[in-house]
Design a protein around this motif. Sequence first.
Motif, PDB file in Angstrom:
ATOM      1  N   TRP A 152       0.942  -1.158  -0.010  1.00 39.81           N
ATOM      2  CA  TRP A 152      -0.011  -0.004   0.014  1.00 39.81           C
ATOM      3  C   TRP A 152       1.051   1.177   0.124  1.00 39.81           C
ATOM      4  O   TRP A 152       2.069   1.230   0.503  1.00 39.81           O
ATOM      5  CB  TRP A 152      -1.071   0.121   1.269  1.00 39.81           C
ATOM      6  CG  TRP A 152      -2.021  -1.084   1.119  1.00 39.81           C
ATOM      7  CD1 TRP A 152      -1.887  -2.419   1.300  1.00 39.81           C
ATOM      8  CD2 TRP A 152      -3.420  -0.864   0.443  1.00 39.81           C
ATOM      9  NE1 TRP A 152      -3.020  -3.093   1.361  1.00 39.81           N
ATOM     10  CE2 TRP A 152      -4.003  -2.193   0.529  1.00 39.81           C
ATOM     11  CE3 TRP A 152      -3.991   0.252   0.074  1.00 39.81           C
ATOM     12  CZ2 TRP A 152      -5.296  -2.292   0.215  1.00 39.81           C
ATOM     13  CZ3 TRP A 152      -5.219   0.046  -0.406  1.00 39.81           C
ATOM     14  CH2 TRP A 152      -5.831  -1.315  -0.358  1.00 39.81           C
ATOM     15  N   PRO A 153       0.225   2.283  -0.670  1.00 39.35           N
ATOM     16  CA  PRO A 153       1.260   3.484  -0.591  1.00 39.35           C
ATOM     17  C   PRO A 153       1.424   4.124   0.772  1.00 39.35           C
ATOM     18  O   PRO A 153       0.374   4.448   1.443  1.00 39.35           O
ATOM     19  CB  PRO A 153       0.387   4.547  -1.560  1.00 39.35           C
ATOM     20  CG  PRO A 153      -0.556   3.841  -2.224  1.00 39.35           C
ATOM     21  CD  PRO A 153      -0.987   2.595  -1.476  1.00 39.35           C
ATOM     22  N   THR A 154       2.698   4.256   1.175  1.00 41.13           N
ATOM     23  CA  THR A 154       3.022   4.408   2.780  1.00 41.13           C
ATOM     24  C   THR A 154       2.793   5.802   2.902  1.00 41.13           C
ATOM     25  O   THR A 154       2.819   6.367   4.024  1.00 41.13           O
ATOM     26  CB  THR A 154       4.455   4.051   2.867  1.00 41.13           C
ATOM     27  OG1 THR A 154       5.474   4.633   1.820  1.00 41.13           O
ATOM     28  CG2 THR A 154       4.639   2.662   2.760  1.00 41.13           C
ATOM     29  N   SER A 155       3.116   6.800   1.653  1.00 35.41           N
ATOM     30  CA  SER A 155       3.085   8.108   2.156  1.00 35.41           C
ATOM     31  C   SER A 155       1.635   8.724   2.288  1.00 35.41           C
ATOM     32  O   SER A 155       1.362  10.054   2.796  1.00 35.41           O
ATOM     33  CB  SER A 155       3.465   9.050   0.810  1.00 35.41           C
ATOM     34  OG  SER A 155       2.702   8.848  -0.075  1.00 35.41           O
ATOM     35  N   ALA A 156       0.503   7.881   2.427  1.00 36.83           N
ATOM     36  CA  ALA A 156      -0.722   8.249   2.633  1.00 36.83           C
ATOM     37  C   ALA A 156      -0.962   8.250   4.248  1.00 36.83           C
ATOM     38  O   ALA A 156      -1.855   8.798   4.653  1.00 36.83           O
ATOM     39  CB  ALA A 156      -1.720   7.177   2.237  1.00 36.83           C
ATOM     40  N   ASP A 157       0.177   7.635   4.915  1.00 41.49           N
ATOM     41  CA  ASP A 157       0.047   7.721   6.568  1.00 41.49           C
ATOM     42  C   ASP A 157       0.654   8.864   6.940  1.00 41.49           C
ATOM     43  O   ASP A 157       1.868   9.033   7.506  1.00 41.49           O
ATOM     44  CB  ASP A 157       0.829   6.491   6.878  1.00 41.49           C
ATOM     45  CG  ASP A 157       0.659   6.228   8.398  1.00 41.49           C
ATOM     46  OD1 ASP A 157      -0.200   6.780   8.948  1.00 41.49           O
ATOM     47  OD2 ASP A 157       1.445   5.355   8.764  1.00 41.49           O
ATOM     48  N   GLY A 158      -0.011  10.008   6.910  1.00 41.47           N
ATOM     49  CA  GLY A 158       0.493  11.088   7.694  1.00 41.47           C
ATOM     50  C   GLY A 158       1.331  12.235   7.090  1.00 41.47           C
ATOM     51  O   GLY A 158       1.620  13.027   7.324  1.00 41.47           O
ATOM     52  N   ALA A 159       1.582  11.776   5.599  1.00 39.24           N
ATOM     53  CA  ALA A 159       2.500  12.691   4.924  1.00 39.24           C
ATOM     54  C   ALA A 159       1.816  13.756   4.032  1.00 39.24           C
ATOM     55  O   ALA A 159       2.288  14.699   3.442  1.00 39.24           O
ATOM     56  CB  ALA A 159       3.442  11.611   3.981  1.00 39.24           C
ATOM     57  N   GLY A 160       0.352  13.459   3.781  1.00 37.02           N
ATOM     58  CA  GLY A 160      -0.219  14.469   3.114  1.00 37.02           C
ATOM     59  C   GLY A 160      -1.268  14.200   2.243  1.00 37.02           C
ATOM     60  O   GLY A 160      -2.300  14.476   2.205  1.00 37.02           O
ATOM     61  N   PRO A 161      -0.577  13.054   1.182  1.00 40.66           N
ATOM     62  CA  PRO A 161      -1.570  12.587   0.293  1.00 40.66           C
ATOM     63  C   PRO A 161      -2.588  11.769   0.814  1.00 40.66           C
ATOM     64  O   PRO A 161      -2.622  11.380   1.970  1.00 40.66           O
ATOM     65  CB  PRO A 161      -0.628  11.736  -0.624  1.00 40.66           C
ATOM     66  CG  PRO A 161       0.624  12.188  -0.213  1.00 40.66           C
ATOM     67  CD  PRO A 161       0.523  12.635   1.212  1.00 40.66           C
ATOM     68  N   SER A 162      -3.666  11.203   0.173  1.00 36.44           N
ATOM     69  CA  SER A 162      -4.726  10.491   0.493  1.00 36.44           C
ATOM     70  C   SER A 162      -4.374   9.096  -0.228  1.00 36.44           C
ATOM     71  O   SER A 162      -3.505   8.981  -1.240  1.00 36.44           O
ATOM     72  CB  SER A 162      -6.004  11.140   0.059  1.00 36.44           C
ATOM     73  OG  SER A 162      -6.371  11.157  -1.092  1.00 36.44           O
ATOM     74  N   LEU A 163      -5.229   8.024   0.056  1.00 31.87           N
ATOM     75  CA  LEU A 163      -5.348   6.988  -0.845  1.00 31.87           C
ATOM     76  C   LEU A 163      -6.095   7.302  -2.022  1.00 31.87           C
ATOM     77  O   LEU A 163      -7.566   7.331  -1.759  1.00 31.87           O
ATOM     78  CB  LEU A 163      -5.660   5.556  -0.190  1.00 31.87           C
ATOM     79  CG  LEU A 163      -4.799   5.013   0.901  1.00 31.87           C
ATOM     80  CD1 LEU A 163      -5.393   3.700   1.620  1.00 31.87           C
ATOM     81  CD2 LEU A 163      -3.449   4.564   0.024  1.00 31.87           C
ATOM     82  N   GLU A 164      -5.754   7.106  -3.195  1.00 32.04           N
ATOM     83  CA  GLU A 164      -6.584   7.416  -4.403  1.00 32.04           C
ATOM     84  C   GLU A 164      -6.677   6.122  -5.343  1.00 32.04           C
ATOM     85  O   GLU A 164      -5.676   5.704  -5.733  1.00 32.04           O
ATOM     86  CB  GLU A 164      -6.043   8.480  -5.101  1.00 32.04           C
ATOM     87  CG  GLU A 164      -5.907   9.855  -4.355  1.00 32.04           C
ATOM     88  CD  GLU A 164      -5.748  11.081  -5.345  1.00 32.04           C
ATOM     89  OE1 GLU A 164      -5.809  12.393  -4.939  1.00 32.04           O
ATOM     90  OE2 GLU A 164      -5.415  10.842  -6.538  1.00 32.04           O
ATOM     91  N   LEU A 165      -7.836   5.923  -5.676  1.00 33.27           N
ATOM     92  CA  LEU A 165      -8.092   4.641  -6.432  1.00 33.27           C
ATOM     93  C   LEU A 165      -7.669   4.919  -7.973  1.00 33.27           C
ATOM     94  O   LEU A 165      -8.323   6.100  -8.376  1.00 33.27           O
ATOM     95  CB  LEU A 165      -9.622   4.370  -6.514  1.00 33.27           C
ATOM     96  CG  LEU A 165     -10.106   3.015  -7.206  1.00 33.27           C
ATOM     97  CD1 LEU A 165      -9.362   1.888  -6.608  1.00 33.27           C
ATOM     98  CD2 LEU A 165     -11.563   2.727  -7.127  1.00 33.27           C
TER      99      LEU A 165
END
Length: 704
Positions: A152-165
């Motif tokens: 899973w994309p790790t930068s979605a964990d608090g770095a700013g981005p969201s998880l996007e389909l």
Amino acid sequence: MPRRLTPYILTMRPLDIARPWVAGFLLSLSTMADGAVVIHEIHYNSPGSPDVEWVELYNSGPSSQALSGWSLLDENDGNLPCPLSGTLAAGAYLIVAGDAVQFTAAYPGAGPINPVTFGAGFALGNTTDAVRLFTPGGTLVDSVQYSDSAPWPTSADGAGPSLELINPLLDNALAASWAAGVNGGTPGTQNSVHVEDTPPSISEVTRNIALPGATDSVIVTARVVDDSALAAVELQIDEGAGYVSRPMRDDGLSGDGAPGDDRFGAAIEPRADGTILRYRVQAEDDLGQTTLAPPGPQPPYYAYKVGHRPTPLRINEIVAANQFGLTDEFGDADDWIEIRNPGPDPAVLTGLFVTNDLNNPLRLSFTALTLPAGGRILVWADEEPGEGPLHAPFRLARESGEVGLFDSIDHGNTRIDALTYGPQETDRSFGYSPEDSLSPEYLIFPTPYTTNDVAGYRSDVCINEFLAASSVGAQDWIELHNRGTATADISGWHLSDEVTTTTLYTFPASTLIPPGGKLSVDQTTLGFGLDANGSEVLLLTAPGGLVGRDYIDYGPQANDVSQGRFTDGTPNWHQFSPSSRDLSNACSAGIPSFPAVTAARFDAPHALGWNALADATRYDVVVGDLEALRISGGDFTGSLSDCAENDSEDTRSWLPAVPTPGQAFFYVVRAANAQCRFGTWDSGAASQVGSRDMEIGSAPGRCP
């Protein structure tokens, strides 16, 4: 045509009155067809404070969908769902915010926003959680179980981005269907990572034999899907001279399961012992787009070594709430993991992995490290890998978690040891005591770099026996035991089968258990039943549910067969039939009688084999000095030098010892049953005939 793949099936046990939002059974089948409302974007951990959490829904179909009575829920059935309302037009978005006021302040003008906020207790986990979408009748129509770790994309964990389909027609249950987008996400608009056509998605790559021997054929399977059509799926194999491809098929004849189920399979023929075989899967769609699995940055292949046996290592003890305890070389009181080498030989750890996520083993890799016989090391779970090779890029969650030790990639990356744990108390530890026991315990104090046997148990009251698979009309139950010397007051303590909801049952005031006494509670009183498939845990916590007192991570259960400690209060677990509810646990019934193991042989160089015995579920192998046995006139007590294989389920044992000139070894194979660990040289009716049984059982080199 583009399609949304794979039906979702949800099967649940009867829901109790503590979960009033839906009644009866949830037993449904819903096909994720074209035009479905899908979970399209997830912002589960925003930077800064407050944590602005939200989920975006998207209607990819040609017609509108009324959402009245629909709901969103996280992975915890005990939480209240978030009710949805209104109508979602074709091609439209809906934002479901954890807090509508916070969301509007952070995203002025973004919308539309669902008018009802999340229900009580609903919050998305920052490590892993699920987002589930239900219809008014309780039918699950979409579900995403995300994680903050690869794939899973790790930068979605608090770095700013969201998880996007990436595309709403992809299977959003797969990590490969998601990407981290722009900072802040794209609520109410097309995802920043959107593409009209995507390469194939490869997931669930498995082989049918974790550690193949020289006579084993290996079946590799993978789930492969595409948003249009697949042109080819290949298994690429490298034995040191480059990759050679062969087709993988979804025909039901290639070890792939049922035809047309998106699982593809191909076989790898037997190879000689010692062969390192690397492989990967490639898929190509009708537009020429290709995907390789596994992706980087780790070595871009799967592998195994024929005839390999993992080094016997154990995750011996953890501290997941270190505040005033042991400090690292920089003076930080960080959490730690102790790894012990219980074997008689040095263990090479180079290339092995430690992780806090059993689905993602490649978190911390050891470099140039050898652990001596009986040695111990500490891994600091401090999220500070720059501080040294024994500092992990992860932390341990205090509430609950897991720790795993995995072999190197070239040796198969199989799990060597693992433990899961429940709520932890500040400056206490969780580990094995005695160190060769079967299940970990909450300990009175940490014992880094030394034996756990001196620590003692944090709780006199423990879970002693349980029944999770009862006959129709019968009850599941949990039995507690007071192994202390004083009466225990457990008023206000809790029992649960979920680490995320620890207070499902509360013991009433004046609940006392005398020393040596027992107390059992059935499912009617508890308000919940136990999962016979072993997907749950048993958890005993102090008042408030935040501090663990006992924790059992059990496996699949047989019908009307209980599991418990033998003897009472000890950390060794066995099956009992009949059960011994409210009685002392006993292992006298149903014990098979074993003859001697026969046909011991070397099937290949240094690979000992033997014929399986009926009713035997485990085998041990001990090794001794043949010259010492001869000089002693056949005294096994002083001749055995090592337990070469303990509790193996296989009738093969790879033994690394190679005699030097003038040296000779002998081997004795022990058969045992998982119930009470009763084996061929134990005393009683199931022992072998002859005085050597007691000699072997008392030898220093015997298996535990």
